[in-house]
Design a protein around this motif. Structure first.
Motif, PDB file in Angstrom:
ATOM      1  N   VAL A 145      19.111 -18.082  -1.550  1.00  0.00           N
ATOM      2  CA  VAL A 145      19.116 -18.871  -2.616  1.00  0.00           C
ATOM      3  C   VAL A 145      20.059 -19.996  -2.708  1.00  0.00           C
ATOM      4  N   LYS A 146      19.876 -20.836  -3.207  1.00  0.00           N
ATOM      5  CA  LYS A 146      20.785 -22.060  -3.435  1.00  0.00           C
ATOM      6  C   LYS A 146      21.020 -21.983  -4.901  1.00  0.00           C
ATOM      7  N   GLY A 147      22.381 -21.756  -4.973  1.00  0.00           N
ATOM      8  CA  GLY A 147      22.599 -21.537  -6.525  1.00  0.00           C
ATOM      9  C   GLY A 147      23.289 -20.027  -6.553  1.00  0.00           C
ATOM     10  N   GLU A 148      22.642 -19.324  -7.356  1.00  0.00           N
ATOM     11  CA  GLU A 148      23.240 -17.879  -7.877  1.00  0.00           C
ATOM     12  C   GLU A 148      22.108 -17.004  -7.550  1.00  0.00           C
ATOM     13  N   GLU A 149      22.353 -15.697  -7.112  1.00  0.00           N
ATOM     14  CA  GLU A 149      21.151 -14.816  -6.901  1.00  0.00           C
ATOM     15  C   GLU A 149      21.177 -13.746  -8.024  1.00  0.00           C
ATOM     16  N   ASP A 150      22.268 -13.563  -9.084  1.00  0.00           N
ATOM     17  CA  ASP A 150      22.376 -12.632  -9.928  1.00  0.00           C
ATOM     18  C   ASP A 150      21.019 -12.342 -10.981  1.00  0.00           C
ATOM     19  N   LEU A 151      20.622 -13.239 -11.342  1.00  0.00           N
ATOM     20  CA  LEU A 151      19.538 -13.008 -12.411  1.00  0.00           C
ATOM     21  C   LEU A 151      18.145 -13.077 -11.648  1.00  0.00           C
ATOM     22  N   VAL A 152      18.127 -13.297 -10.472  1.00  0.00           N
ATOM     23  CA  VAL A 152      16.685 -13.489  -9.954  1.00  0.00           C
ATOM     24  C   VAL A 152      16.138 -11.796  -9.850  1.00  0.00           C
ATOM     25  N   THR A 153      17.118 -11.103  -9.977  1.00  0.00           N
ATOM     26  CA  THR A 153      16.851  -9.495  -9.969  1.00  0.00           C
ATOM     27  C   THR A 153      15.896  -9.229 -11.214  1.00  0.00           C
ATOM     28  N   LEU A 154      15.930 -10.101 -12.305  1.00  0.00           N
ATOM     29  CA  LEU A 154      15.007  -9.962 -13.322  1.00  0.00           C
ATOM     30  C   LEU A 154      13.621  -9.996 -12.974  1.00  0.00           C
ATOM     31  N   ALA A 155      13.145 -11.371 -12.013  1.00  0.00           N
ATOM     32  CA  ALA A 155      12.166 -11.471 -11.676  1.00  0.00           C
ATOM     33  C   ALA A 155      11.462 -10.557 -10.645  1.00  0.00           C
ATOM     34  N   TYR A 156      12.216 -10.044 -10.006  1.00  0.00           N
ATOM     35  CA  TYR A 156      11.635  -8.821  -9.340  1.00  0.00           C
ATOM     36  C   TYR A 156      11.489  -7.503 -10.032  1.00  0.00           C
ATOM     37  N   ALA A 157      12.232  -7.519 -10.969  1.00  0.00           N
ATOM     38  CA  ALA A 157      12.039  -6.098 -11.780  1.00  0.00           C
ATOM     39  C   ALA A 157      10.770  -6.322 -12.836  1.00  0.00           C
ATOM     40  N   LEU A 158      10.199  -7.517 -12.961  1.00  0.00           N
ATOM     41  CA  LEU A 158       9.018  -7.885 -13.559  1.00  0.00           C
ATOM     42  C   LEU A 158       7.758  -7.507 -12.668  1.00  0.00           C
TER      43      LEU A 158
END
Length: 160
Positions: A104-117
């Motif tokens: 990730v270029k930036g921050e990975e924290d909220l990418v978790t939601l994409a995977y949860a979907l």
């Protein structure tokens, strides 16, 4: 000269950022590194280096400052996800389901939601700073409820 990217994102309301910073699953308290835990999806560089898992989401940083070199699994891809957002690109990569490491270029924290979907009932591990590791079971309905509160936005990103 750095290139500028226009990135469509979803941004949480400020009140939700505080809620999401608290553990959302089972918190395993311990000093770095906590070992003998595993999850299907690992979020964060330290978690990805110390736990066993299938998919690693990393940004080469810990606490946004310290650069570390995590162990990388192939195949890999890059993702632009500005701090405090979930980019639409993260949703696309999660849906593709064919990458083992996402840088990730930036921050990975909220990418978790994409995977949860995309991964119902999948275990996701992430670090809880200065405390330990959190492991949650993904829940598509809960992720959708959270994402419904996010606001669409465009971020001009020039850190790539």
């Amino acid at each position: 000269m750095k290139s500028k990217f226009i990135v469509p994102v979803l941004k949480p309301e400020s009140y939700l950022r505080k809620i999401l910073s608290t553990p959302q699953g089972i918190l395993y308290i311990g000093k770095y590194p906590i070992k003998d835990l595993e999850a299907h999806i690992l979020v964060g560089d330290i978690v990805s280096n110390t736990l066993r898992g299938n998919i690693k989401i990393i940004d080469y940083k810990t606490r946004r400052h310290i650069n570390i070199k995590p162990i990388i699994n192939e195949p890999l891809t890059n993702l632009v996800n500005p701090r405090g957002t979930m980019s639409l690109m993260s949703r696309t990569i999660a849906k593709a389901k064919n990458y083992r490491t996402i840088i990730v270029k930036g921050e990975e924290d909220l990418v978790t939601l994409a995977y949860a979907l995309e991964n119902e009932e999948t275990s996701i591990a992430y670090g809880q700073p200065d405390i330990g590791v959190v492991i949650i079971k993904s829940n598509r309905l809960k992720a959708l409820r959270i994402l419904k509160t996010f606001k669409p936005d465009i971020v001009v990103y020039n850190k790539v």
